[in-house]
Each structure stands twice: as C-alpha cells, then as structure tokens.
Design a protein around this motif. Sequence first.
Motif, mmCIF file in Angstrom:
data_model
loop_
_atom_site.group_PDB
_atom_site.id
_atom_site.type_symbol
_atom_site.label_atom_id
_atom_site.label_comp_id
_atom_site.label_asym_id
_atom_site.label_seq_id
_atom_site.Cartn_x
_atom_site.Cartn_y
_atom_site.Cartn_z
ATOM 1 N N GLY A 166 0.795 -1.224 0.000
ATOM 2 C CA GLY A 166 0.000 0.000 0.000
ATOM 3 C C GLY A 166 0.827 1.273 0.000
ATOM 4 O O GLY A 166 0.290 2.356 -0.245
ATOM 5 N N PHE A 167 2.118 1.175 0.278
ATOM 6 C CA PHE A 167 3.003 2.345 0.164
ATOM 7 C C PHE A 167 3.666 2.284 -1.215
ATOM 8 O O PHE A 167 4.782 1.768 -1.377
ATOM 9 C CB PHE A 167 4.054 2.333 1.280
ATOM 10 N N GLU A 168 2.959 2.812 -2.187
ATOM 11 C CA GLU A 168 3.378 2.656 -3.584
ATOM 12 C C GLU A 168 4.655 3.436 -3.881
ATOM 13 O O GLU A 168 4.767 4.617 -3.551
ATOM 14 C CB GLU A 168 2.274 3.111 -4.537
ATOM 15 N N HIS A 169 5.579 2.754 -4.510
ATOM 16 C CA HIS A 169 6.823 3.368 -4.972
ATOM 17 C C HIS A 169 6.821 3.364 -6.508
ATOM 18 O O HIS A 169 7.651 2.723 -7.161
ATOM 19 C CB HIS A 169 8.031 2.593 -4.449
ATOM 20 N N GLN A 170 5.891 4.083 -7.081
ATOM 21 C CA GLN A 170 5.730 4.038 -8.535
ATOM 22 C C GLN A 170 6.989 4.483 -9.273
ATOM 23 O O GLN A 170 7.464 3.820 -10.202
ATOM 24 C CB GLN A 170 4.542 4.912 -8.966
ATOM 25 N N LEU B 16 -0.301 4.024 -14.365
ATOM 26 C CA LEU B 16 -1.707 3.883 -13.978
ATOM 27 C C LEU B 16 -1.738 3.623 -12.475
ATOM 28 O O LEU B 16 -1.349 2.549 -12.013
ATOM 29 C CB LEU B 16 -2.372 2.730 -14.730
ATOM 30 N N THR B 17 -2.194 4.598 -11.706
ATOM 31 C CA THR B 17 -2.191 4.476 -10.250
ATOM 32 C C THR B 17 -3.223 5.412 -9.630
ATOM 33 O O THR B 17 -3.540 6.455 -10.208
ATOM 34 C CB THR B 17 -0.800 4.809 -9.685
ATOM 35 N N ASN B 18 -3.742 5.028 -8.447
ATOM 36 C CA ASN B 18 -4.749 5.857 -7.781
ATOM 37 C C ASN B 18 -4.209 6.535 -6.519
ATOM 38 O O ASN B 18 -4.975 7.153 -5.788
ATOM 39 C CB ASN B 18 -5.985 5.024 -7.435
ATOM 40 N N GLU B 19 -2.909 6.427 -6.274
ATOM 41 C CA GLU B 19 -2.306 7.123 -5.138
ATOM 42 C C GLU B 19 -1.043 7.829 -5.581
ATOM 43 O O GLU B 19 -0.440 7.471 -6.605
ATOM 44 C CB GLU B 19 -2.002 6.147 -3.997
ATOM 45 N N ASP B 20 -0.632 8.822 -4.783
ATOM 46 C CA ASP B 20 0.568 9.563 -5.129
ATOM 47 C C ASP B 20 1.808 8.725 -4.852
ATOM 48 O O ASP B 20 1.783 7.760 -4.083
ATOM 49 C CB ASP B 20 0.634 10.865 -4.329
ATOM 50 N N ASP B 21 2.897 9.115 -5.507
ATOM 51 C CA ASP B 21 4.150 8.385 -5.314
ATOM 52 C C ASP B 21 4.659 8.553 -3.885
ATOM 53 O O ASP B 21 4.645 9.653 -3.329
ATOM 54 C CB ASP B 21 5.195 8.912 -6.295
ATOM 55 N N CYS B 22 5.112 7.450 -3.303
ATOM 56 C CA CYS B 22 5.649 7.460 -1.950
ATOM 57 C C CYS B 22 7.032 6.816 -1.920
ATOM 58 O O CYS B 22 7.399 6.124 -0.962
ATOM 59 C CB CYS B 22 4.689 6.730 -0.997
ATOM 60 N N SER B 23 7.792 7.051 -2.986
ATOM 61 C CA SER B 23 9.110 6.428 -3.097
ATOM 62 C C SER B 23 10.086 7.042 -2.097
ATOM 63 O O SER B 23 10.280 8.262 -2.053
ATOM 64 C CB SER B 23 9.667 6.606 -4.512
#
Length: 602
Positions: free
Chosen positions: A182-186, A225-232
């Motif tokens: 859930g902590f997306e690192h896009q 394609l993503t529904n949350e902001d980047d959290c890298s």
Amino acid sequence: MTSRRCSKARRVLRWLCLAPLVPLVWACNARPFEAPTVKPQTTFGNTFQASLNRELDLLFMIDNSSSMSSAQDNLRANMPSFMNVLKGLPGGLPDLHLAVVTSDMGVGPTDAADQLVQGCGATGDDGAFQAAPTGGCTATGLDPGATFLVDSGGTTEKTNFGNQDITTVFQCITALGASGCGFEHQLASIVHALGADNVVAGKPTPPMSNAGFLRDEAYLGIVLLTNEDDCSAPSDSPLWTPPSQSLASTYGPTQNFVCNEFGHLCVPPTGGPAAPPSRLAPTGSPADMVTYSPAAGPDNCVSAEGQGMLTPVGAGGFADQIKALKGDPANQILVASISGPTTPYTVTWATPPTPDIGPWPSVQASCGTHADMSKPFADPGVRLLQFVGQFGGHGLFYPFCSTDYSPALTDIGNAFRQLLGPKCVTGTPTARSRTSRAARRPSSTPARTTRRPPAGRSTPAPVPSVLAATVAPPTSSYSTSCAVGPIRRRGPRAWSSARSACRASTIRAAAVRDETGRGARNAVSCRRWRTRSFPRTRSRTRASSGTGSGSSPCGARLWAGARTSASGRRRSARRERRCRWSSCCTARRGAPGRGRSAAART
C-alpha cells in the motif's frame, strides 16, 4: 541663300512648337517620387530524405495495490484503442519492446514492517518485469525466459510470442491484482526497472531479468496507472522502521498519511509559508477538516523535494535519472500518467483503531470517494504531476476516475505516433548561394566582366531563400531623378519619348541597365533637358584641336565623322546641339561616325 532662310525658318517654327512642352518636361522633376509597393516573392522547396527511427521501448507501470482491480480491467478493455493507433503508423507497428512493472518496491528490510503492514515485503517486486499470465489468461505464448514483448513491426514482422496479436498478449499480463504494498513506490519502480539508479561505467544496469529491454537509439515511453501519489523513499528510510501506532512518535502512525506529511508542502488555509500537512487535528476532534487546495483551485501543494523524507522527483531526482538514459531526452522520452488530480486537497481525521492522543489523519480522495470502494477513486497525485511536468510537452496527465480510458489511451497513442513520425526541419535556413556566372562557366569559357553600377544607383539586395516559405525582399532603393533608357531616337521625337517616360511617378534606377551594361550610359535625366543656345558654326580646327566649345567629347566625335561640305557641317552642328541638350553626348555615340577621321581631315 534662300535655302538657308528656309532652314532657319523651319528651325524657328520647330522651337515655337516645342516651347509649350517645356513646362511639361520640367514638371516631371517637380513631382514627388514615392516608392511603389513591390511584392516580389521567392519560394523554393527542398526535399530531405531521412531514415525514421521506428524503435520504441514502452514501459507500463501498473499499480497493484488494493482497490486497483477495476482500473486494471478498464485498461485491458481499452488497450486496443492504444495499440490500433500504433498499428496505424506509416509502415505499421513500430519496432516495439513492451514491458509491465508494478508499484510494489516494499518498505525496507525489516520483519516488523512485514508483520504490521499487510502486503508489504522488504523489496516487493523490485522493479522486475511482469510477464506471467494473469486473470483468465492461461498462457502468454512468450518465448521461454522472455520477460517483455518484442515485435519488430513493419512488413517483415518478427515477435517473441508467435503469431498472436500483440494486444492480446499484452492484455494477458496486465491483470496484476490488488495485493501489492500500500506504500506505492511508482517512480522508484520505474527507475530501478530501467537501471537508471544503477549506472555502471556509464551504462544503466537494470535487474538481470530486465536486460535487453532498453536500447540506446530507441525512443522511451513510460505510462503510469495508479490511484495514489508516489511514496518512493530510500530502502533504508526510517519512515516505516520501526512501524508506529502513535501520533506522538517521530513519524506518526504508519499509515498512508506518512507519504503526505513527509512528501508534500502545502500553504496553510490561513496563509503563510508552505509547510507539511499537519497530522494533528486543529481542535482534536475526528470531525475536523482542513482544505489546503479547493476543488476550483488554486493548487497550494507541491512536492517537498529536499525538505521531506521522500526521494525528489525533479532536479537530482527521478526525472533527471530518467532523462540521463537518453542523449536527447527532450525529443526521445514521453511520459504519461493516469492518476488522481491534485485538487481538491483535503485532510480529515478519524477515530484511531487503538487508543491514542488524538484522531488519526488521512487525505480525502480528489476524485471518487473512499466510502465506495466499488467505484474508481484516487488521492491527489501531487508528486506524479510534478514528475510528469519535468518532461514539458512530452509529459501528459489524465484523470484516473474515468470509467472509460479509451480517450486517454488514444491520446497517448497519438502522442507516440507523433514522436515516431517524420520530424520537421528545424533551425535557421541558409540563404541559397548565388553563384556567379563566371563560377558556373567551364574553365575553358571566358567569363564576362562584371560592370559596377554607376555612382548614385544601387542594386537590390539578394532575397534570402527560405525552405517552402515566401519572403518579401528588402526595400529597394529608388532614384530621385526620372530616368529612362535606352534612347534610340534623336531629335524632337527623342524628347517626346523621354517626356512620356518621365510621366511615371517612380522608375527604379536599376531598371535603366540593359544586360550588356550600356543602359547606364543611355539614361536620360529630365533635369538636364532644357534648351541651351550654342553657336551655329564650329571651327573645324577648334573641334579637331580640342579647344573652345567645340572641344566637348560630343563635338569632337561628331566633327570627326562630318563631311567637308557646308551641308555636312550644318548637320554636324545640329547634331551637336541635340547631343548637348540631351546630356548624354558620350553615350549617344559609341563609335565614330562614318566618313573620314579627324586625323585624316586635318
């Protein structure tokens, strides 16, 4: 004697008839001269033959966290809209490398994080390409060991997936599910998948399974394609190590709001400098709400860059790492993101799952709502929008909550079509060189001597040539005297011709030259056309010796060809007077007249 009287009477009668014309001739110079509107045009076109680069390395980053299943289905259903645009390129589908990567990069090498944050491992998928069949698909048809799709396109198409359609194979590997971290690192996933974060000896070094995807000369395309902001964040980031369930801890509860607090800077609603969104409720109530960016704008939140705990997206960050992959990133890279809009940006609070000093914060969806998970929703994509903006006109941003991605995918496909298509010739065109006739002649052919224009006259400047464009030349210079030429007739008829020509308001000085160069000498100025009286007779001795009024060049030439008889002398005297009145005595006679020369007569 009678003949002389008749001749004199005829001359007087002729002058009386011409006297009324003198004001008309004089009026020619009194009339103001105006430059005419000149509209010459020079147009030429050149054909440039250039080989098109049809290589495209295309990477899709698909979020595989919770609530992404419906978006993945939307992407798969509308993927033909994207592929059909590429197939419609001249020559068919480009030489394509197509890969898929997830947003799961884990949260760091800690067992505690695995126990607290469901679905988050130490490294996640680590940027590895996803090529296994997903959803209802049972086989991709890819060659053994292949991790991305290869299609050479063109008329002699070669693939690594047999005779299947590339759209069908791509749809088979894009249903990635919703079990990722859930902590997306896009952005970290993209950079690592391409090896941009691991450059060895000047070469990007991706994971072993991704080797061979990135080609030096190919265009690079990235679609998110993503529904949350980047959290890298760096792999050793303390944001999740150790995890916390307290507002009083250094980084607060290990929830999604961590990415907002340590990744964004927002201007408070009351004004003042930008600061991280506060985790503490203004009144300590779960009903509190703070709106940093209203739905109608302005957008008051940006990426924290160096002031936060997340990896910067701009200078020195992910965008620069991606740009370093290409020699001409402004023309070789295109990035598109389907994600949440940046407004509205609203923070709300809720009762914590465990006792704490206050309610826990969360950022509300900027489109859709968290309350209905069956419908698309997305959080503000502040960092993603800023990342895409680093690529200028080759950065595209589309709303995530659309129920039909076909328009967005078609638009992205057209952007790639334009990127791969023929390029316009840019730069400052060089004027076509005007090679002289002498330079164009063979060495065996004598070159014609170039004559300079007479003093006081200017030739028009050459018109610069422009590729497939029409350019007006510089304003030409015009003489202030009325000039015509060449004059062939003599006597009163010559005056009439000159007067008629002088009626024109302006006559370009360069026009009086003919192609042999004699026109400059044959010009007649209206100001010089006035009657003058000269002695009727000239001494043959004075004319030949060059003294007195007969020593003029005109007189000498006329007398040189005159006959010795009285009638011949009279005719020569009349010709001299006409020549002097016309002010072109040296031009009207280019060669001696017939008869004996001056030396022969003396």
